[in-house]
Design a protein around this motif. Sequence first.
Motif, mmCIF file in Angstrom:
data_model
loop_
_atom_site.group_PDB
_atom_site.id
_atom_site.type_symbol
_atom_site.label_atom_id
_atom_site.label_comp_id
_atom_site.label_asym_id
_atom_site.label_seq_id
_atom_site.Cartn_x
_atom_site.Cartn_y
_atom_site.Cartn_z
ATOM 1 N N LYS A 7 -17.704 -4.266 -6.441
ATOM 2 C CA LYS A 7 -18.260 -3.254 -5.557
ATOM 3 C C LYS A 7 -17.120 -2.533 -4.854
ATOM 4 N N ILE A 8 -17.126 -1.227 -4.931
ATOM 5 C CA ILE A 8 -16.044 -0.428 -4.362
ATOM 6 C C ILE A 8 -16.421 -0.014 -2.940
ATOM 7 N N GLU A 9 -15.549 -0.299 -2.002
ATOM 8 C CA GLU A 9 -15.793 0.036 -0.597
ATOM 9 C C GLU A 9 -14.771 1.080 -0.145
ATOM 10 N N THR A 10 -15.249 2.088 0.560
ATOM 11 C CA THR A 10 -14.379 3.124 1.109
ATOM 12 C C THR A 10 -14.048 2.787 2.555
ATOM 13 N N VAL A 11 -12.762 2.740 2.876
ATOM 14 C CA VAL A 11 -12.333 2.404 4.241
ATOM 15 C C VAL A 11 -11.296 3.422 4.701
ATOM 16 N N PRO A 12 -11.168 3.637 6.016
ATOM 17 C CA PRO A 12 -10.116 4.535 6.521
ATOM 18 C C PRO A 12 -8.737 4.008 6.164
ATOM 19 N N ALA A 13 -7.841 4.889 5.775
ATOM 20 C CA ALA A 13 -6.501 4.482 5.341
ATOM 21 C C ALA A 13 -5.738 3.768 6.454
ATOM 22 N N GLN A 14 -5.954 4.191 7.711
ATOM 23 C CA GLN A 14 -5.189 3.606 8.807
ATOM 24 C C GLN A 14 -5.643 2.188 9.164
ATOM 25 N N SER A 15 -6.813 1.783 8.680
ATOM 26 C CA SER A 15 -7.314 0.450 9.037
ATOM 27 C C SER A 15 -7.247 -0.540 7.887
ATOM 28 N N VAL A 16 -6.732 -0.124 6.715
ATOM 29 C CA VAL A 16 -6.723 -1.028 5.570
ATOM 30 C C VAL A 16 -5.802 -2.223 5.806
ATOM 31 N N SER A 17 -4.774 -2.037 6.636
ATOM 32 C CA SER A 17 -3.855 -3.154 6.910
ATOM 33 C C SER A 17 -4.534 -4.277 7.683
ATOM 34 N N ASP A 18 -5.651 -3.985 8.328
ATOM 35 C CA ASP A 18 -6.373 -5.010 9.074
ATOM 36 C C ASP A 18 -7.434 -5.715 8.238
ATOM 37 N N ARG A 19 -7.684 -5.219 7.034
ATOM 38 C CA ARG A 19 -8.721 -5.796 6.177
ATOM 39 C C ARG A 19 -8.168 -6.952 5.360
ATOM 40 N N THR A 30 -11.870 -3.498 -3.128
ATOM 41 C CA THR A 30 -12.945 -4.363 -3.608
ATOM 42 C C THR A 30 -12.791 -5.728 -2.942
ATOM 43 N N SER A 31 -13.869 -6.462 -2.855
ATOM 44 C CA SER A 31 -13.854 -7.739 -2.136
ATOM 45 C C SER A 31 -12.889 -8.743 -2.749
ATOM 46 N N TYR A 32 -12.789 -8.744 -4.078
ATOM 47 C CA TYR A 32 -11.953 -9.730 -4.753
ATOM 48 C C TYR A 32 -10.642 -9.144 -5.260
ATOM 49 N N GLY A 33 -10.369 -7.900 -4.913
ATOM 50 C CA GLY A 33 -9.117 -7.284 -5.331
ATOM 51 C C GLY A 33 -7.994 -7.602 -4.371
ATOM 52 N N SER A 34 -6.775 -7.322 -4.799
ATOM 53 C CA SER A 34 -5.614 -7.575 -3.953
ATOM 54 C C SER A 34 -4.911 -6.278 -3.547
ATOM 55 N N SER A 35 -5.374 -5.129 -4.073
ATOM 56 C CA SER A 35 -4.715 -3.853 -3.800
ATOM 57 C C SER A 35 -5.712 -2.842 -3.250
ATOM 58 N N TYR A 36 -5.193 -1.858 -2.523
ATOM 59 C CA TYR A 36 -6.022 -0.727 -2.140
ATOM 60 C C TYR A 36 -5.603 0.484 -2.964
ATOM 61 N N HIS A 37 -6.556 1.369 -3.216
ATOM 62 C CA HIS A 37 -6.357 2.478 -4.137
ATOM 63 C C HIS A 37 -6.615 3.801 -3.432
ATOM 64 N N LYS A 38 -5.836 4.810 -3.775
ATOM 65 C CA LYS A 38 -6.000 6.129 -3.170
ATOM 66 C C LYS A 38 -6.847 7.067 -4.030
ATOM 67 N N ARG A 39 -7.137 6.646 -5.268
ATOM 68 C CA ARG A 39 -7.962 7.468 -6.154
ATOM 69 C C ARG A 39 -9.108 6.633 -6.689
ATOM 70 N N LEU A 40 -10.298 7.225 -6.698
ATOM 71 C CA LEU A 40 -11.464 6.507 -7.203
ATOM 72 C C LEU A 40 -11.376 6.297 -8.706
ATOM 73 N N ASP A 41 -10.632 7.176 -9.412
ATOM 74 C CA ASP A 41 -10.505 7.036 -10.858
ATOM 75 C C ASP A 41 -9.275 6.241 -11.269
ATOM 76 N N CYS A 42 -8.695 5.492 -10.344
ATOM 77 C CA CYS A 42 -7.523 4.677 -10.651
ATOM 78 C C CYS A 42 -7.878 3.616 -11.700
ATOM 79 N N LYS A 81 -4.078 -10.038 2.482
ATOM 80 C CA LYS A 81 -3.980 -8.627 2.821
ATOM 81 C C LYS A 81 -4.004 -7.778 1.550
ATOM 82 N N TYR A 82 -4.411 -6.534 1.721
ATOM 83 C CA TYR A 82 -4.382 -5.589 0.613
ATOM 84 C C TYR A 82 -3.015 -4.913 0.571
ATOM 85 N N VAL A 83 -2.466 -4.792 -0.628
ATOM 86 C CA VAL A 83 -1.173 -4.141 -0.816
ATOM 87 C C VAL A 83 -1.405 -2.848 -1.603
ATOM 88 N N PRO A 84 -0.459 -1.880 -1.558
ATOM 89 C CA PRO A 84 -0.656 -0.625 -2.313
ATOM 90 C C PRO A 84 -0.772 -0.891 -3.805
#
Length: 257
Positions: free
Chosen positions: A182-194, A220-232, A201-204
């Motif tokens: 499940k893909i969740e959209t979060v503010p970029a400035q708060s991803v370091s707290d997720r 994503t809940s079980y992912g280890s990275s955050y993504h800047k593009r939905l089509d990544c 922690k999520y890494v780039p």
Amino acid sequence: MTLEAAFALPFFLFAVLNILFAVNIIGTQSRINAALHQVGNKMAFAGYAYENTVGGALPEGIVGVVVTEGYARGQIVEYVGRPYLENSCVKGGAGGLSFIGSSVMGEEDIIDLRISYRVRPFAALMGFDGFLMSQRYYGRAWTGYDTTGSVSDSTQDDPMVYITKTGTVYHLDRNCTYLNPKIETVPAQSVSDRRNASGAKYVPCGSCGAGGSGNQVYITSYGSSYHKRLDCPGLKRTIYTVPLSEVGARGRCSKCG
């Protein structure tokens, strides 16, 4: 010669008007057809986005898309252009477009957009008032499908399982959340707290996290990275159905195994 010219000229002008009328119809038909596919595909992707995002947070460009017939009508008129329709061969202009018979997100998430309208000649001749035309978009919302139980060549000794190209485990359930995150959209400035489901922690993302800009990222809940593009590519899963004997050194999934 004057008599012959006077006799032939009306027929010549009538032929020219008919050619222009046909060109006008083809141009309008092409424009409506393009709008149908633009709106239909946008709604199909919106169906995927609604299905695969949590918390009601939709990606940029999809926010405001309502998967309804009313939304489809408004968008098609906007794509074609209301001024264009009012001055085209469509009788009644934008108000002359009928969407009777359309259905959105019906059985099996089908999007069926039907437009019918009457085209009119430049001048009504001998009672000819134009004729009815119809166009259609028929597609399915991109919500995926369930293949569980669809494999007929599996046996009890060597059952069919599900793997990914780079995954280290095999899955018994095609709908396992590791395979369908499940893909969740979060503010970029708060991803370091997720934190993900493992508390990390999520890494780039190595593919899209280093560059680009934007006010939101995707996790994503079980992912280890955050993504800047939905089509990544890091958010996608290519799933293979293979016999258990061909999984190699992969272990069993801790969630569905």
